[in-house]
Design an enzyme around this catalytic site. Structure first.
Site, PDB file in Angstrom:
ATOM      1  N   GLU A   1       0.815  -1.215   0.000  1.00 46.30           N
ATOM      2  CA  GLU A   1       0.000   0.000   0.000  1.00 46.30           C
ATOM      3  C   GLU A   1       0.848   1.264   0.000  1.00 46.30           C
ATOM      4  O   GLU A   1       0.504   2.254  -0.655  1.00 46.30           O
ATOM      5  CB  GLU A   1      -0.956  -0.011   1.195  1.00 46.30           C
ATOM      6  CG  GLU A   1      -2.096  -1.008   1.078  1.00 46.30           C
ATOM      7  CD  GLU A   1      -1.673  -2.439   1.369  1.00 46.30           C
ATOM      8  OE1 GLU A   1      -2.399  -3.381   0.967  1.00 46.30           O
ATOM      9  OE2 GLU A   1      -0.603  -2.623   2.013  1.00 46.30           O
TER      10      GLU A   1
ATOM     11  N   HIS B   1     -10.818  -5.671   7.201  1.00 49.62           N
ATOM     12  CA  HIS B   1     -11.578  -5.418   5.982  1.00 49.62           C
ATOM     13  C   HIS B   1     -12.804  -4.532   6.222  1.00 49.62           C
ATOM     14  O   HIS B   1     -13.518  -4.216   5.270  1.00 49.62           O
ATOM     15  CB  HIS B   1     -12.059  -6.737   5.365  1.00 49.62           C
ATOM     16  CG  HIS B   1     -10.966  -7.582   4.794  1.00 49.62           C
ATOM     17  ND1 HIS B   1      -9.998  -8.164   5.571  1.00 49.62           N
ATOM     18  CD2 HIS B   1     -10.702  -7.955   3.516  1.00 49.62           C
ATOM     19  CE1 HIS B   1      -9.180  -8.868   4.794  1.00 49.62           C
ATOM     20  NE2 HIS B   1      -9.587  -8.748   3.553  1.00 49.62           N
TER      21      HIS B   1
END
Length: 322
Positions: free
Chosen positions: A59, A128
């Site tokens: 990321e 998530h």
């Protein structure tokens, strides 16, 4: 065009990539498979591998690459697969993207978008389902946009791509496909930094955003004899203070609904803003309906964590009857 939020996002990406060849889309699994939620489906075939790229699972590299591209004339659109994976890139958003205009006295800017699905309700695994919009809304120079409808998803994403500064575009995945509406074909925009009044009323102001907007509207519809004004914030930063405070000035009461944990959540900023600007118009304490101060629980326990209409109805009733 009758569209879901996913359809609207996909259409916005196609629209802007056709309009501006400086736009690039990249992230984990966005090219070959069209993204984990298929938001980027069809882009690789339409625009080729020079403009639609799969990246390694890193990321900080995804967002860091977007910063570099943005400062060198491109309009990158980076996808982080789930917002719970965004913290590793927090440094790039805070240290580089959000302050590059200030640091260089306007010589460089970072016209980039980081797209990411956020929130609970889809029975996902750990990391998530987070709702950390309040943390990112604290970063000066970073716009944090959260659509709740297909119409806004397309129009706000096009605005975000065209914005001269970085935008974190948080997509409520719980309602990705659960609602449809007709949206215009082709090019249109919705402004960033402006809330939307979803329902006008006189008795109480109810503020929410993202997936919670629909639970809020359901709760309001379930209450007889309460004339609630419902505000969809749409953009966490910059905050549309005027729309919120003018509504509270009229109603004298307010309830804020979000699924993030209560402590440090963005509802606290709204409460402070209302107290700063319209405290003397309040006829009751402001109520907050939020998630709990725990990690989002797994699987079916999400149903107890995420605010649902009965909890919202209870808070509205308490405020109105104070």
């Amino acid at each position: 065009m009758n569209a879901t939020i996913i359809d609207a996002i996909n259409d916005a990406l196609h629209t802007e990539m056709r309009n501006d060849d400086r736009t690039l889309v990249f992230g984990q699994d966005v090219a070959e498979s069209g993204g984990v939620f298929r938001a980027t489906d069809g882009l690789l075939a339409a625009f080729g591998s020079d403009r639609v790229l799969d990246t390694p699972l890193s990321e900080i590299a995804i967002v860091g690459s977007a910063v570099g591209l943005a400062t060198h004339g491109f309009r990158p659109i980076a996808e982080i697969q789930f917002s719970g994976f965004l913290p590793p890139a927090f440094d790039q958003l805070v240290t580089n993207a959000s302050r590059i205009r200030w640091r260089t006295r306007g010589e460089l800017t970072a016209p980039m978008v980081v797209r990411t699905p956020y929130g609970a309700g889809v029975r996902a695994l750990e990391h998530h389902s987070e709702s950390l919009e309040g943390a990112y809304g604290h970063v000066p120079g970073l716009t944090v946009a959260i659509p709740s409808t297909p119409h806004d998803a397309k129009g706000m994403l096009i605005s975000a791509i065209r914005d001269p500064d970085p935008v974190l575009f948080m997509e409520p995945k719980h309602v990705y496909r659960s609602l449809r509406e007709d949206i215009p074909e082709g090019d249109y925009t919705e402004p960033l930094g402006e809330a939307a009044i979803r329902r006008e009323g006189e008795d109480v102001t109810v503020v929410s955003w993202g997936a919670m907007m629909h639970k809020t509207l359901e709760a309001v519809d379930n209450l007889d004899g309460v004339d609630a004004e419902v505000i969809d914030l749409r953009t966490i930063s910059p905050l549309d203070r005027e729309t919120v405070t003018e509504s509270v000035r009229k109603t004298g009461r307010c309830v804020v609904v979000h699924e993030a944990a209560k402590t440090g959540g963005f509802a606290g900023e709204l409460v402070a803003t209302i107290n700063d600007e319209v405290l003397l118009y309040l006829e009751a304490p402001i109520e907050r309906v939020t998630g709990f101060d725990i990690p989002v629980p797994l699987l079916s326990m999400e149903d107890y964590y995420v605010p649902h209409p009965p909890r919202i109805e209870e808070a509205i009733t308490k405020t109105v009857s104070y």
